[in-house]
Write an enzyme that holds these catalytic residues in place. Structure first.
Site, PDB file in Angstrom:
ATOM      1  N   CYS A 371      98.819  57.602  88.601  1.00 47.02           N
ATOM      2  CA  CYS A 371      97.752  57.402  87.619  1.00 47.02           C
ATOM      3  C   CYS A 371      97.951  58.330  86.413  1.00 47.02           C
ATOM      4  O   CYS A 371      98.874  58.122  85.633  1.00 47.02           O
ATOM      5  CB  CYS A 371      96.384  57.591  88.273  1.00 47.02           C
ATOM      6  N   HIS A 472      96.234  54.153  93.202  1.00 44.76           N
ATOM      7  CA  HIS A 472      95.847  55.228  94.108  1.00 44.76           C
ATOM      8  C   HIS A 472      95.884  54.730  95.549  1.00 44.76           C
ATOM      9  O   HIS A 472      95.652  53.556  95.817  1.00 44.76           O
ATOM     10  CB  HIS A 472      94.419  55.697  93.806  1.00 44.76           C
TER      11      HIS A 472
END
Length: 526
Positions: A371, A472
């Site tokens: 991310c 994630h």
């Protein structure tokens, strides 16, 4: 960009009329932060759900950059006609799992995500509504209380018991006038309170008696009793302390919870729980296996991504604190998520970690970005509107040919798909406000197949030693984690990470069943 309550037109979601509350409620307040409120709520949730009760967790306001996707939302549909998912604190997501309940934005109606020491993004019932300075947010909080109570009532309409977690210390009287998460909520919702203290840090007697001294008579009367947590030793030795606490406060002792050593198997709630790492440049700390170094960035977010790797017996996961170099002899450097990517990128430059990463890369080491860490692997990070801080652009590491633009729209999605490149199932979620583009994306790290289409995700260098993704939770997928470790010649010795979490929650419930009178606690709920 900080938006004050005076200049922002607060667009609240519709509030419902749910009639009398069905569920019983019980609030666990703490004498301080990190006394174990989240863990006690999770353990009680699992224990009562095993008795056949429909239990739901609730925390009015949580401050954490660790978040999870929640599937429901009361906000209007987006331009595509779909109601987007929301986000809640990871602690409430774990508590929902403990209660065997689906995640809901109403379990954590207000989530604060710090962007600096002075301001934070405010998530209301799953959706970002702007950023506030600390002082402006105090003025905003009373306007959020109706939404908080409405969320509580929505959960209570379909449950038998709501276990409510307070925030920080419930006795901070300087915050009382604007409080929506401790005694302010308890009095507004007529909720009984159990006060939790931590014996492991010392001073629990003073903390309990001090809270009594600071609270008003009506607040004191709302406390149904107290619990001592994280106790080591013989409870009989502590008995005189309980006698004195009860004599001075009038509150009964509801039990002493012994130290639960397996708590480290569960994801920590926030970065305060990250332990200071060992000196991995010291040969005495070196053991066989894969060594992964993680720079501890100031605005780290969703670092529970690393929990499955840390749980692997053959992986040595080490956090590198500020002021220390990243050692040259690690196998992988992993850059985690960030709530303020440009600010963390600048911190990485200040620490000299960028030079450590370049040296590591030149010597054939691997670099992984998740991310915000993925964005840092690119050439530039642009934030023209100042979404995460002052407007501007910041150079990245330049290890992948891509650039990222931070925008006002947050991308939230939960995934359970097949990765065509590895041939493994992956589960996880995306939660970011940036969009990346560039030729590096032509060589994706993952190719995600949801059964209707295959889409490229992330990027990987031509030699396969630099890789990054917005997804994630990748390493929580056992097959994918095993495949990734095998790339570095490391065998996985953890066959089922999810089963480990479930077993730990059951063991926590067993601990509370042994140490507490759960029938009595249930009778106190109303």
């Amino acid at each position: 960009m900080s938006i004050t309550a005076q200049t922002f037109d607060l667009d609240l979601p519709p509030l419902g009329d749910h009639g009398p509350r069905r569920a019983r409620t019980l609030m666990i307040q703490g004498t301080a932060s990190d006394v174990g409120k989240s863990l006690i709520v999770a353990g009680l949730g699992r224990a009562y759900s095993r008795r056949g009760l429909a239990v739901r967790p609730f925390k009015a306001q949580n401050m954490s950059n660790n978040a999870a996707v929640a599937i429901d939302s009361d906000w209007p549909p987006g331009p595509d006609g779909r109601i987007p998912p929301g986000e809640i604190g990871r602690a409430q997501a774990l508590q929902a799992q403990a209660c065997r309940a689906s995640r809901s934005v109403h379990m954590n109606p207000v989530l604060l995500k710090p962007q600096s020491d002075l301001d934070c993004q405010v998530i209301l019932r799953g959706r970002p509504i702007g950023s506030w300075s600390a002082s402006a947010y105090q003025a905003l909080k009373p306007r959020l209380l109706p939404a908080v109570l409405d969320s509580l009532n929505r959960l209570a309409a379909d449950a038998d018991l709501i276990l409510i977690e307070g925030a920080g210390s419930g006795a901070e009287q300087y915050l009382r006038a604007q409080d929506i998460s401790n005694m302010g909520l308890a009095e507004a919702g007529d909720i009984p309170v159990v006060l939790l203290g931590d014996d492991s840090r010392g001073g629990v007697m003073a903390a309990m008696i001090g809270a009594h001294a600071l609270w008003t008579p009506s607040e004191r009367a709302r406390v149904a009793g107290y619990l001592i947590n994280k106790f080591r030793g013989d409870p009989a030795v502590f008995a005189p302390a309980c006698t004195e606490i009860s004599r001075r406060t009038g509150w009964p002792s509801l039990g002493i919870v012994q130290w639960f050593a397996a708590a480290h198997n569960l994801p920590p709630e926030d970065s305060l729980a990250l332990e200071v790492p060992a000196d991995i440049s010291d040969p005495s700390h070196r053991r066989p296996g894969l060594t992964v170094a993680v720079p501890r960035l100031p605005r780290i977010a969703n670092f529970d991504d690393l929990g499955p790797l840390a749980a692997e017996p053959g992986v040595r996961l080490h956090w590198v604190p500020s002021g220390r170099p990243i050692p040259r002899d690690v196998d992988v450097i992993l850059l985690p998520g960030s709530k303020a990517t440009r600010a963390d990128m600048e911190a990485l430059h200040r620490e000299g970690w960028d030079q450590d990463i370049f040296c590591h890369r030149r010597h054939g080491g691997a670099v992984v970005g998740l991310c915000g860490g993925f964005q840092m692997l690119g050439r530039m990070i642009h934030d023209p509107d100042g979404i995460e801080g002052p407007p501007g652009s910041t150079p990245g590491l330049g290890l992948l040919a891509l650039e990222t633009w931070i925008g006002p729209t947050k991308h939230l999605v939960e995934l359970a798909v097949l990765d065509r490149r590895s041939g493994q199932r992956v589960t996880g979620y995306e939660m970011h406000m940036g969009r990346s583009s560039g030729p590096a994306l032509d060589r994706p790290w993952l190719r995600l197949d949801d059964g209707t289409r295959v889409r490229a995700e992330g990027a990987e260098s031509s030699d396969g030693r630099v890789m990054g993704s917005y997804l994630h939770g990748l390493f929580a997928a056992d097959g994918f984690r095993h495949h990734w470790l095998a790339r570095f010649g490391q065998q996985s010795d953890l066959p089922d990470y999810g089963a480990r979490i479930e077993a730990t929650l059951d063991a926590l419930a067993d601990r509370l069943e042994a140490d507490l009178d759960l029938d009595r606690l249930l009778e106190l709920a109303r």
